[in-house]
Design a protein around this motif. Structure first.
Motif, PDB file in Angstrom:
ATOM      1  N   LEU A   1      11.450  -0.242  22.918  1.00 28.51           N
ATOM      2  CA  LEU A   1      11.762   1.618  22.496  1.00 28.51           C
ATOM      3  C   LEU A   1      13.135   1.479  22.185  1.00 28.51           C
ATOM      4  O   LEU A   1      13.627   1.491  23.698  1.00 28.51           O
ATOM      5  N   SER A   2      13.218   2.440  21.529  1.00 28.54           N
ATOM      6  CA  SER A   2      14.809   2.915  22.539  1.00 28.54           C
ATOM      7  C   SER A   2      15.205   4.629  23.312  1.00 28.54           C
ATOM      8  O   SER A   2      14.068   5.067  23.454  1.00 28.54           O
ATOM      9  N   ALA A   3      15.639   4.408  24.118  1.00 32.25           N
ATOM     10  CA  ALA A   3      15.916   6.273  24.471  1.00 32.25           C
ATOM     11  C   ALA A   3      15.905   6.609  23.951  1.00 32.25           C
ATOM     12  O   ALA A   3      15.056   8.240  24.459  1.00 32.25           O
ATOM     13  N   ASN A   4      16.534   7.244  22.826  1.00 32.48           N
ATOM     14  CA  ASN A   4      16.652   7.450  21.650  1.00 32.48           C
ATOM     15  C   ASN A   4      15.026   8.088  21.807  1.00 32.48           C
ATOM     16  O   ASN A   4      14.746   9.237  21.191  1.00 32.48           O
ATOM     17  N   TYR A   5      14.285   7.395  21.066  1.00 30.04           N
ATOM     18  CA  TYR A   5      13.259   7.503  20.596  1.00 30.04           C
ATOM     19  C   TYR A   5      12.137   7.383  21.106  1.00 30.04           C
ATOM     20  O   TYR A   5      11.137   9.063  21.527  1.00 30.04           O
ATOM     21  N   LEU A   6      12.395   6.989  23.230  1.00 31.27           N
ATOM     22  CA  LEU A   6      11.380   7.897  24.157  1.00 31.27           C
ATOM     23  C   LEU A   6      11.508   8.934  24.242  1.00 31.27           C
ATOM     24  O   LEU A   6      10.944  10.447  24.864  1.00 31.27           O
ATOM     25  N   ALA A   7      13.403   9.388  24.393  1.00 31.05           N
ATOM     26  CA  ALA A   7      13.470  10.956  24.720  1.00 31.05           C
ATOM     27  C   ALA A   7      12.842  12.047  24.275  1.00 31.05           C
ATOM     28  O   ALA A   7      12.600  12.673  24.106  1.00 31.05           O
ATOM     29  N   GLU A   8      12.679  11.602  22.473  1.00 27.04           N
ATOM     30  CA  GLU A   8      12.405  12.598  21.462  1.00 27.04           C
ATOM     31  C   GLU A   8      10.957  13.033  21.759  1.00 27.04           C
ATOM     32  O   GLU A   8      10.473  14.066  22.167  1.00 27.04           O
ATOM     33  N   ARG A   9      10.073  11.342  21.867  1.00 27.68           N
ATOM     34  CA  ARG A   9       8.715  11.611  22.362  1.00 27.68           C
ATOM     35  C   ARG A   9       8.370  12.853  23.711  1.00 27.68           C
ATOM     36  O   ARG A   9       7.237  13.117  24.176  1.00 27.68           O
ATOM     37  N   LEU A  10       9.221  11.762  24.490  1.00 27.97           N
ATOM     38  CA  LEU A  10       9.240  12.854  25.962  1.00 27.97           C
ATOM     39  C   LEU A  10       9.182  14.660  25.784  1.00 27.97           C
ATOM     40  O   LEU A  10       9.089  15.401  26.889  1.00 27.97           O
ATOM     41  N   ARG A  11       9.953  14.690  25.147  1.00 30.24           N
ATOM     42  CA  ARG A  11      10.179  16.440  24.745  1.00 30.24           C
ATOM     43  C   ARG A  11       9.661  16.794  24.296  1.00 30.24           C
ATOM     44  O   ARG A  11       9.713  17.872  24.082  1.00 30.24           O
ATOM     45  N   GLU A  12       8.794  16.300  23.697  1.00 28.67           N
ATOM     46  CA  GLU A  12       6.953  16.775  22.576  1.00 28.67           C
ATOM     47  C   GLU A  12       8.174  17.269  21.585  1.00 28.67           C
ATOM     48  O   GLU A  12       7.244  18.027  21.251  1.00 28.67           O
ATOM     49  N   GLU A  13       9.010  16.560  21.091  1.00 33.14           N
ATOM     50  CA  GLU A  13       9.673  17.017  19.610  1.00 33.14           C
ATOM     51  C   GLU A  13       8.675  16.054  18.869  1.00 33.14           C
ATOM     52  O   GLU A  13       8.526  15.972  17.892  1.00 33.14           O
ATOM     53  N   LYS A  14       8.442  14.426  19.371  1.00 32.18           N
ATOM     54  CA  LYS A  14       7.866  13.954  18.342  1.00 32.18           C
ATOM     55  C   LYS A  14       6.101  13.169  19.128  1.00 32.18           C
ATOM     56  O   LYS A  14       6.040  13.254  20.018  1.00 32.18           O
ATOM     57  N   SER A  15       5.326  12.867  17.937  1.00 34.96           N
ATOM     58  CA  SER A  15       4.435  12.450  19.053  1.00 34.96           C
ATOM     59  C   SER A  15       4.583  10.789  19.293  1.00 34.96           C
ATOM     60  O   SER A  15       5.311   9.852  18.233  1.00 34.96           O
ATOM     61  N   PHE A  16       3.804  10.321  20.478  1.00 34.02           N
ATOM     62  CA  PHE A  16       3.807   8.678  20.343  1.00 34.02           C
ATOM     63  C   PHE A  16       2.363   7.907  19.812  1.00 34.02           C
ATOM     64  O   PHE A  16       1.923   8.552  19.046  1.00 34.02           O
ATOM     65  N   THR A  17       3.228   6.993  19.480  1.00 34.89           N
ATOM     66  CA  THR A  17       1.904   5.811  18.262  1.00 34.89           C
ATOM     67  C   THR A  17       1.421   5.421  19.348  1.00 34.89           C
ATOM     68  O   THR A  17       1.094   5.448  20.422  1.00 34.89           O
ATOM     69  N   LEU A  18       0.156   4.930  19.154  1.00 34.82           N
ATOM     70  CA  LEU A  18      -0.239   3.906  19.791  1.00 34.82           C
ATOM     71  C   LEU A  18       0.052   2.479  20.156  1.00 34.82           C
ATOM     72  O   LEU A  18       0.024   2.272  21.599  1.00 34.82           O
ATOM     73  N   THR A  19       0.962   2.144  19.162  1.00 32.60           N
ATOM     74  CA  THR A  19       1.763   0.958  19.496  1.00 32.60           C
ATOM     75  C   THR A  19       2.731   1.460  21.013  1.00 32.60           C
ATOM     76  O   THR A  19       2.675   0.735  21.390  1.00 32.60           O
ATOM     77  N   ASP A  20       3.365   2.814  20.666  1.00 32.37           N
ATOM     78  CA  ASP A  20       3.614   3.166  22.193  1.00 32.37           C
ATOM     79  C   ASP A  20       3.412   3.077  23.215  1.00 32.37           C
ATOM     80  O   ASP A  20       3.413   2.276  24.668  1.00 32.37           O
ATOM     81  N   ILE A  21       1.879   3.694  23.238  1.00 31.15           N
ATOM     82  CA  ILE A  21       1.199   3.448  24.229  1.00 31.15           C
ATOM     83  C   ILE A  21       0.774   1.971  24.885  1.00 31.15           C
ATOM     84  O   ILE A  21       0.970   2.042  26.129  1.00 31.15           O
ATOM     85  N   GLU A  22       0.838   1.622  24.178  1.00 28.42           N
ATOM     86  CA  GLU A  22       0.488   0.286  25.027  1.00 28.42           C
ATOM     87  C   GLU A  22       1.490  -1.108  25.026  1.00 28.42           C
ATOM     88  O   GLU A  22       1.164  -1.360  26.226  1.00 28.42           O
TER      89      GLU A  22
END
Length: 126
Positions: free
Chosen positions: A43-64
């Motif tokens: 996962l990229s840092a930008n992808y993670l940051a957007e989700r950790l800032r609650e701008e977008k949701s994590f997928t189940l694959t991300d959670i794995e």
């Protein structure tokens, strides 16, 4: 060439925001930066940051993937997250050491980008 516009992603639900909050807490507990998590995952840092800032949701694959990086069993982690501001204490969730070795191998393979989750067909029994 046709360009099909992407549908707008819906705003994260209360549960998705609670998942992000629990992941932020786990990240902070372990003293990891977003950049470190990104280096240890696909996962990229930008992808993670957007989700950790609650701008977008994590997928189940991300959670794995994050379960492998942050040391938790994804199903148990998600079961411990509740929307409405309450969640199980992170220390009460199973750690990576509590995950069955075969399941851990599957999680690590997926985090490495290997989607093969079945055993070698030559070793399967009829």
């Amino acid at each position: 060439m046709w360009h099909v516009p992407r549908r707008a992603e819906p705003s994260p639900s209360a549960y998705a925001r609670a998942v992000a909050a629990a992941l932020r807490a786990r990240k902070t507990e372990q003293g990891l930066s977003i950049a470190t998590i990104a280096r240890r995952s696909p996962l990229s840092a930008n992808y993670l940051a957007e989700r950790l800032r609650e701008e977008k949701s994590f997928t189940l694959t991300d959670i794995e993937i994050l379960g492998t990086v942050l040391g938790f069993e994804p199903a148990a982690f998600l079961a411990g997250v509740e929307s409405g501001g309450r969640r199980a204490p992170l220390s009460a969730l199973p750690s990576r050491d509590d995950v069955a070795p075969a399941r851990q191998d599957e999680i690590e393979a997926r985090a490495a980008g290997d989607d093969r989750t079945q055993a070698d067909p030559e070793q399967e029994h009829p």
